[in-house]
Design an enzyme around this catalytic site. Structure first.
Site, PDB file in Angstrom:
ATOM      1  N   GLU A 144       0.803  -1.223   0.000  1.00 22.89           N
ATOM      2  CA  GLU A 144       0.000   0.000   0.000  1.00 22.89           C
ATOM      3  C   GLU A 144       0.841   1.280   0.000  1.00 22.89           C
ATOM      4  O   GLU A 144       0.483   2.254  -0.656  1.00 22.89           O
ATOM      5  CB  GLU A 144      -0.959  -0.014   1.193  1.00 22.89           C
ATOM      6  CG  GLU A 144      -1.902  -1.207   1.227  1.00 22.89           C
ATOM      7  CD  GLU A 144      -2.889  -1.261   0.069  1.00 22.89           C
ATOM      8  OE1 GLU A 144      -2.983  -0.301  -0.708  1.00 22.89           O
ATOM      9  OE2 GLU A 144      -3.587  -2.287  -0.046  1.00 22.89           O
TER      10      GLU A 144
ATOM     11  N   GLU B 296      -5.050   4.606  -1.039  1.00 18.95           N
ATOM     12  CA  GLU B 296      -4.015   3.635  -0.660  1.00 18.95           C
ATOM     13  C   GLU B 296      -3.458   3.946   0.738  1.00 18.95           C
ATOM     14  O   GLU B 296      -3.109   3.028   1.482  1.00 18.95           O
ATOM     15  CB  GLU B 296      -2.886   3.599  -1.691  1.00 18.95           C
ATOM     16  CG  GLU B 296      -3.310   3.197  -3.088  1.00 18.95           C
ATOM     17  CD  GLU B 296      -3.802   1.768  -3.250  1.00 18.95           C
ATOM     18  OE1 GLU B 296      -3.806   0.999  -2.276  1.00 18.95           O
ATOM     19  OE2 GLU B 296      -4.175   1.409  -4.374  1.00 18.95           O
TER      20      GLU B 296
ATOM     21  N   HIS C  10      -5.710   2.376   3.080  1.00 19.07           N
ATOM     22  CA  HIS C  10      -5.448   0.935   3.135  1.00 19.07           C
ATOM     23  C   HIS C  10      -4.205   0.647   3.985  1.00 19.07           C
ATOM     24  O   HIS C  10      -4.180  -0.332   4.739  1.00 19.07           O
ATOM     25  CB  HIS C  10      -5.262   0.369   1.733  1.00 19.07           C
ATOM     26  CG  HIS C  10      -6.481   0.483   0.887  1.00 19.07           C
ATOM     27  ND1 HIS C  10      -6.487   0.149  -0.448  1.00 19.07           N
ATOM     28  CD2 HIS C  10      -7.745   0.901   1.167  1.00 19.07           C
ATOM     29  CE1 HIS C  10      -7.690   0.348  -0.952  1.00 19.07           C
ATOM     30  NE2 HIS C  10      -8.469   0.817   0.019  1.00 19.07           N
TER      31      HIS C  10
ATOM     32  N   GLU D 192      -1.820  -3.047  -9.107  1.00 16.47           N
ATOM     33  CA  GLU D 192      -3.097  -3.381  -8.465  1.00 16.47           C
ATOM     34  C   GLU D 192      -3.388  -4.877  -8.558  1.00 16.47           C
ATOM     35  O   GLU D 192      -3.866  -5.483  -7.597  1.00 16.47           O
ATOM     36  CB  GLU D 192      -4.236  -2.579  -9.086  1.00 16.47           C
ATOM     37  CG  GLU D 192      -4.158  -1.083  -8.829  1.00 16.47           C
ATOM     38  CD  GLU D 192      -4.317  -0.714  -7.367  1.00 16.47           C
ATOM     39  OE1 GLU D 192      -5.097  -1.361  -6.641  1.00 16.47           O
ATOM     40  OE2 GLU D 192      -3.650   0.245  -6.944  1.00 16.47           O
TER      41      GLU D 192
ATOM     42  N   GLU E 100      -8.683  -3.336  -4.762  1.00 14.57           N
ATOM     43  CA  GLU E 100      -7.609  -3.456  -5.760  1.00 14.57           C
ATOM     44  C   GLU E 100      -8.207  -3.739  -7.139  1.00 14.57           C
ATOM     45  O   GLU E 100      -7.741  -3.196  -8.145  1.00 14.57           O
ATOM     46  CB  GLU E 100      -6.621  -4.571  -5.377  1.00 14.57           C
ATOM     47  CG  GLU E 100      -5.988  -4.456  -4.013  1.00 14.57           C
ATOM     48  CD  GLU E 100      -5.175  -3.194  -3.764  1.00 14.57           C
ATOM     49  OE1 GLU E 100      -4.815  -2.490  -4.725  1.00 14.57           O
ATOM     50  OE2 GLU E 100      -4.896  -2.901  -2.593  1.00 14.57           O
TER      51      GLU E 100
ATOM     52  N   HIS F 260      -9.656  -0.495  -8.445  1.00 14.64           N
ATOM     53  CA  HIS F 260      -8.587   0.406  -8.895  1.00 14.64           C
ATOM     54  C   HIS F 260      -8.042  -0.040 -10.250  1.00 14.64           C
ATOM     55  O   HIS F 260      -7.814   0.791 -11.137  1.00 14.64           O
ATOM     56  CB  HIS F 260      -7.448   0.452  -7.873  1.00 14.64           C
ATOM     57  CG  HIS F 260      -7.844   1.038  -6.565  1.00 14.64           C
ATOM     58  ND1 HIS F 260      -7.051   0.939  -5.458  1.00 14.64           N
ATOM     59  CD2 HIS F 260      -8.944   1.717  -6.168  1.00 14.64           C
ATOM     60  CE1 HIS F 260      -7.640   1.536  -4.437  1.00 14.64           C
ATOM     61  NE2 HIS F 260      -8.793   2.017  -4.850  1.00 14.64           N
TER      62      HIS F 260
END
Length: 189
Positions: A35, A64, A67, A135, A165, A168
């Protein structure tokens, strides 16, 4: 400008103390496809990307960091009641000797974070393909950690991260198509 809410993006619950699982999660904290690397990569790339997709890199880059906060919370909860002997048995003895229970940016093997993880070519489409790959690698890593975990509560949060993910990756794929159309229309980059 960011607005910080003092709550995690998604709740993190842990069933039991599990330093071995925490060791695996360290990969997503300070590893090449973790991350921190993703956040820094996207927030750096945004300066050389067309404005049409600059906001996307900013949005995902800041997410991120959220995360990263979740991963840090997971690691903390998995190790907070661990004894030095349990940490040693889990392969975290070296970490304990150097950092006690403090988080430190390394991968699961203990290799320190390096800025060589952060890629930026300056070609918008090349950078976005790198972002898609990042990702997808993160998604795969989350799945493998889930496969190694028997903690139902933790797996719920890990599934949330895995799904983000995927989202993204899809958004970066859409951005590639937008830029390819623009490139072909205007004959740029």
């Amino acid at each position: 400008m960011w607005i910080y809410e003092k709550k995690l993006q998604y709740p993190v619950r842990v069933s039991t103390c599990n330093p071995k699982l925490a060791k695996f999660l360290v990969e997503q904290y300070g590893g090449a496809d973790g991350e921190l690397a993703a956040a820094l990569r996207y927030l750096n790339q945004r300066y050389t990307i067309p404005e049409k997709v600059m906001g996307l890199l900013t949005d995902i880059g800041t997410e991120e960091f959220a995360h990263l906060e979740m991963i840090a919370t997971m690691i903390y909860k998995l190790t907070k009641d661990a004894t030095p002997e349990q940490l040693k048995e889990a392969g975290l003895g070296d970490h304990y000797v150097g950092h006690d229970s403090a988080l430190y940016y390394t991968n699961a093997s203990g290799v320190p974070f390096t800025t060589s993880y952060i890629t930026a070519k300056g070609d918008p489409i090349a950078d976005l393909y790198e972002d898609i790959a990042a990702e997808e690698k993160a998604r795969a890593t989350y799945q493998w950690i889930i496969d190694m975990s028997d903690d139902v509560d933790l797996n719920d949060s890990l599934r949330f991260l895995r799904e983000r993910e995927i989202v993204h990756s899809q958004r970066f794929r859409e951005a590639v198509e937008i830029l390819k159309e623009e490139r072909d229309r205007k004959k740029i980059f």
